[in-house]
Design a protein around this motif. Structure first.
Motif, PDB file in Angstrom:
ATOM      1  N   ALA A 160      49.147-110.601  11.658  1.00 29.07           N
ATOM      2  CA  ALA A 160      49.103-109.251  12.763  1.00 29.07           C
ATOM      3  C   ALA A 160      48.862-108.056  12.428  1.00 29.07           C
ATOM      4  CB  ALA A 160      50.002-109.722  14.213  1.00 29.07           C
ATOM      5  N   VAL A 161      47.949-107.051  12.114  1.00 31.48           N
ATOM      6  CA  VAL A 161      48.386-106.212  11.788  1.00 31.48           C
ATOM      7  C   VAL A 161      47.882-105.319  13.143  1.00 31.48           C
ATOM      8  CG1 VAL A 161      47.267-104.120  10.789  1.00 31.48           C
ATOM      9  CG2 VAL A 161      47.040-106.601  10.022  1.00 31.48           C
ATOM     10  N   TYR A 165      45.442 -99.681  12.176  1.00 32.17           N
ATOM     11  CA  TYR A 165      46.255 -99.753  10.605  1.00 32.17           C
ATOM     12  C   TYR A 165      45.040-100.867  10.155  1.00 32.17           C
ATOM     13  CZ  TYR A 165      50.195 -96.646  11.149  1.00 32.17           C
ATOM     14  OH  TYR A 165      51.348 -95.673  11.022  1.00 32.17           O
ATOM     15  N   ARG A 166      43.846-101.269  11.699  1.00 31.40           N
ATOM     16  CA  ARG A 166      43.093-102.234  10.498  1.00 31.40           C
ATOM     17  C   ARG A 166      41.862-102.136   9.591  1.00 31.40           C
ATOM     18  NH1 ARG A 166      43.192-106.402  16.228  1.00 31.40           N
ATOM     19  NH2 ARG A 166      45.283-106.136  16.846  1.00 31.40           N
ATOM     20  N   LYS A 168      41.549-101.293   6.524  1.00 32.70           N
ATOM     21  CA  LYS A 168      42.325-100.497   5.662  1.00 32.70           C
ATOM     22  C   LYS A 168      42.649-101.896   4.625  1.00 32.70           C
ATOM     23  CE  LYS A 168      43.925 -96.984   8.654  1.00 32.70           C
ATOM     24  NZ  LYS A 168      43.095 -96.440   8.848  1.00 32.70           N
ATOM     25  N   GLY A 169      42.592-103.153   4.632  1.00 27.92           N
ATOM     26  CA  GLY A 169      43.157-104.056   3.629  1.00 27.92           C
ATOM     27  C   GLY A 169      44.530-104.575   3.533  1.00 27.92           C
ATOM     28  N   GLY A 171      44.844-106.540   5.953  1.00 30.81           N
ATOM     29  CA  GLY A 171      45.361-108.020   6.196  1.00 30.81           C
ATOM     30  C   GLY A 171      45.067-108.862   4.773  1.00 30.81           C
ATOM     31  N   GLY A 194      42.282-120.446  12.050  1.00 33.58           N
ATOM     32  CA  GLY A 194      42.508-119.582  11.722  1.00 33.58           C
ATOM     33  C   GLY A 194      41.195-119.369  13.608  1.00 33.58           C
ATOM     34  N   ARG A 231      37.771-114.957   2.716  1.00 31.62           N
ATOM     35  CA  ARG A 231      39.437-115.356   1.176  1.00 31.62           C
ATOM     36  C   ARG A 231      39.293-116.485   0.158  1.00 31.62           C
ATOM     37  NH1 ARG A 231      39.034-111.393   3.047  1.00 31.62           N
ATOM     38  NH2 ARG A 231      38.106-110.440   1.041  1.00 31.62           N
TER      39      ARG A 231
HETATM   40  C1  LIG Z   1      42.983-110.230  11.709  1.00 36.06           C
HETATM   41  C2  LIG Z   1      43.652-109.004  10.889  1.00 36.06           C
HETATM   42  C3  LIG Z   1      44.951-109.716  10.564  1.00 36.06           C
HETATM   43  C4  LIG Z   1      42.964-108.343  10.003  1.00 36.06           C
HETATM   44  O1  LIG Z   1      43.643-107.350   9.572  1.00 36.06           O
HETATM   45  P1  LIG Z   1      43.297-106.401   8.832  1.00 36.06           P
HETATM   46  O2  LIG Z   1      44.379-105.468   7.706  1.00 36.06           O
HETATM   47  O3  LIG Z   1      42.049-105.565   9.681  1.00 36.06           O
HETATM   48  O4  LIG Z   1      41.947-106.539   7.327  1.00 36.06           O
HETATM   49  P2  LIG Z   1      40.972-106.384   6.084  1.00 36.06           P
HETATM   50  O5  LIG Z   1      41.378-104.682   6.409  1.00 36.06           O
HETATM   51  O6  LIG Z   1      42.252-106.822   5.139  1.00 36.06           O
HETATM   52  O7  LIG Z   1      40.126-106.940   6.558  1.00 36.06           O
HETATM   53  C5  LIG Z   1      39.787-107.868   5.693  1.00 36.06           C
HETATM   54  C6  LIG Z   1      38.017-108.555   5.896  1.00 36.06           C
HETATM   55  O8  LIG Z   1      38.036-108.875   7.455  1.00 36.06           O
HETATM   56  C7  LIG Z   1      37.164-108.007   8.235  1.00 36.06           C
HETATM   57  N1  LIG Z   1      36.814-107.405   9.587  1.00 36.06           N
HETATM   58  C8  LIG Z   1      38.239-106.329   9.691  1.00 36.06           C
HETATM   59  N2  LIG Z   1      38.748-106.436  11.129  1.00 36.06           N
HETATM   60  C9  LIG Z   1      37.388-107.157  11.441  1.00 36.06           C
HETATM   61  C10 LIG Z   1      36.592-106.558  12.847  1.00 36.06           C
HETATM   62  N3  LIG Z   1      37.105-106.252  13.906  1.00 36.06           N
HETATM   63  N4  LIG Z   1      35.101-107.223  12.140  1.00 36.06           N
HETATM   64  C11 LIG Z   1      34.512-107.763  11.667  1.00 36.06           C
HETATM   65  N5  LIG Z   1      35.658-108.063  10.664  1.00 36.06           N
HETATM   66  C12 LIG Z   1      36.352-107.163  10.301  1.00 36.06           C
HETATM   67  C13 LIG Z   1      37.162-107.187   6.835  1.00 36.06           C
HETATM   68  O9  LIG Z   1      35.700-105.776   6.904  1.00 36.06           O
HETATM   69  C14 LIG Z   1      37.448-107.532   5.579  1.00 36.06           C
HETATM   70  O10 LIG Z   1      35.894-107.890   5.354  1.00 36.06           O
HETATM   71  P3  LIG Z   1      35.605-109.169   3.946  1.00 36.06           P
HETATM   72  O11 LIG Z   1      36.309-110.804   3.821  1.00 36.06           O
HETATM   73  O12 LIG Z   1      34.598-109.057   3.951  1.00 36.06           O
HETATM   74  O13 LIG Z   1      35.879-108.053   1.986  1.00 36.06           O
HETATM   75  C15 LIG Z   1      43.187-108.938  12.288  1.00 36.06           C
HETATM   76  O14 LIG Z   1      42.076-107.999  12.231  1.00 36.06           O
HETATM   77  C16 LIG Z   1      44.318-108.968  13.609  1.00 36.06           C
HETATM   78  O15 LIG Z   1      45.648-108.601  13.788  1.00 36.06           O
HETATM   79  N6  LIG Z   1      44.142-108.806  14.377  1.00 36.06           N
HETATM   80  C17 LIG Z   1      45.166-110.268  15.833  1.00 36.06           C
HETATM   81  C18 LIG Z   1      45.781-110.926  15.200  1.00 36.06           C
HETATM   82  C19 LIG Z   1      44.883-112.588  15.299  1.00 36.06           C
HETATM   83  O16 LIG Z   1      43.646-111.958  14.575  1.00 36.06           O
HETATM   84  N7  LIG Z   1      45.096-113.011  13.587  1.00 36.06           N
HETATM   85  C20 LIG Z   1      45.338-114.312  13.058  1.00 36.06           C
HETATM   86  C21 LIG Z   1      44.974-115.105  14.268  1.00 36.06           C
HETATM   87  S1  LIG Z   1      45.155-116.548  13.714  1.00 36.06           S
END
Ligand SMILES: CC(C)(COP(=O)(O)OP(=O)(O)OC[C@H]1O[C@@H](n2cnc3c(N)ncnc32)[C@H](O)[C@@H]1OP(=O)(O)O)[C@@H](O)C(=O)NCCC(=O)NCCS
Length: 267
Positions: A160-161, A165-166, A168-169, A171, A194, A231
């Motif tokens: 979870a992020v 703060y999402r 921004k890399g 995750g 996932g 990834r």
């Molecule tokens: C999934 C999650 C952890 C991603 O964290 P984040 O810090 O925003 O991720 P990043 O900024 O590192 O982005 C990683 C990638 O996801 C993509 N991405 C992130 N949020 C996105 C969104 N809302 N829609 C489409 N793409 C998205 C980014 O563009 C990036 O793309 P790439 O793989 O092509 O490089 C966050 O959105 C989150 O906490 N979501 C809710 C909880 C969840 O889903 N947990 C996972 C359960 S399995």
């Protein structure tokens, strides 16, 4: 002790510290030398540095921030739920498998010292070819009682992020830290389910299995599963009734990453 003394002590602590690259950065970013959180940093816990954030192994002093991150992510702050991690559970995760618990900590700005992201993992001997268990069974209970210290697969429990703060890399950084862990422990690989967190927006057009299959075929981008596929995870099938998560129709996709460096027979 006067104010000057404590500032001097803090400065001495900073200079004595053997991780100047982080220290310089933190001070350059405006962290007070006597910030409450700064002297609790331990070099061995810092795994990765990103702009404004470090990824660390979770320690006791992060527990409340980890819970807050989960509450912000899933909105369960105000009510009781059977499958929500609380502080007591996180503390047990740290005891059971400290290297497998991760936190993102802000190191600059007004929220410096706060946890803004988390990831939790455990080890399992159950290979990803075995029938996938629902999340609650796979982890045993909320303390991760199913963790097997000698298990040769990493199992992704939670990620979870905090919303603000999402994208921004952070995750990605949490994924990198866990890929590094799989390699350093010489595990066979890492598997997880996932969650199909983007399903809600498509629910009026298709059921969750159709949605998941389109995500796997890369016809639809899912914020979580597509990110995991990008990834390097291989997507298996859609798993229904995995965990109570209405946004994802309670479903996810089995994702598997095999460790390219795995050496059989080595500890
Ligand atoms: C999934 C999650 C952890 C991603 O964290 P984040 O810090 O925003 O991720 P990043 O900024 O590192 O982005 C990683 C990638 O996801 C993509 N991405 C992130 N949020 C996105 C969104 N809302 N829609 C489409 N793409 C998205 C980014 O563009 C990036 O793309 P790439 O793989 O092509 O490089 C966050 O959105 C989150 O906490 N979501 C809710 C909880 C969840 O889903 N947990 C996972 C359960 S399995």
């Amino acid at each position: 002790m006067s104010d000057n003394d404590s500032e001097f002590d803090a400065l001495k602590r900073a200079l004595d510290n053997d991780w100047p690259e982080i220290q310089r950065h933190l001070i350059g970013e405006g962290a007070g030398l006597d910030s409450w959180w700064l002297d609790r940093f331990e070099r061995k816990d810092v795994l990765l540095e990103l702009p404004g954030v470090v990824i660390m192994n979770t320690r006791d002093w992060h527990v409340d921030g980890v819970v807050k991150t989960l509450e912000d992510t899933y909105g369960y702050g105000g009510y009781d739920c059977d499958d929500c991690f609380r502080a007591a559970h996180i503390s047990v995760h740290i005891e059971r498998f400290p290297e497998g618990q991760f936190v993102g900590i802000r190191i600059s700005g007004p929220n410096a010292g706060h946890a803004i992201a988390m990831a939790s993992t455990m080890r399992t001997s159950r290979p990803p070819t075995a029938p996938v268990l629902p999340w609650g069974e796979a982890i045993g209970d909320l303390t991760l009682s199913a963790h097997q210290p000698e298990g040769d697969w990493l199992y992704g429990v939670e990620l979870a992020v905090r919303p603000m703060y999402r994208r921004k890399g952070i995750g990605k950084g949490l994924y990198q830290a866990r890929f590094d862990l799989v390699k350093s422990l010489n595990l066979r690989g890492w598997c997880a389910v996932g969650m199909l967190m983007g399903y809600q927006a498509h629910a009026h057009k298709m059921n969750v299995v159709e949605y998941g299959e389109k995500v796997i075929a890369r016809q639809i981008k899912d914020p979580t599963v597509t990110m995991q596929m990008n990834r390097g995870f291989r997507a298996g099938g859609v798993i229904t009734d995995y965990v109570d998560e209405p946004a994802a129709g309670n479903a996810g996709v089995l994702i598997v990453w095999e460790n390219p460096n795995y050496a059989a027979g080595e500890a």
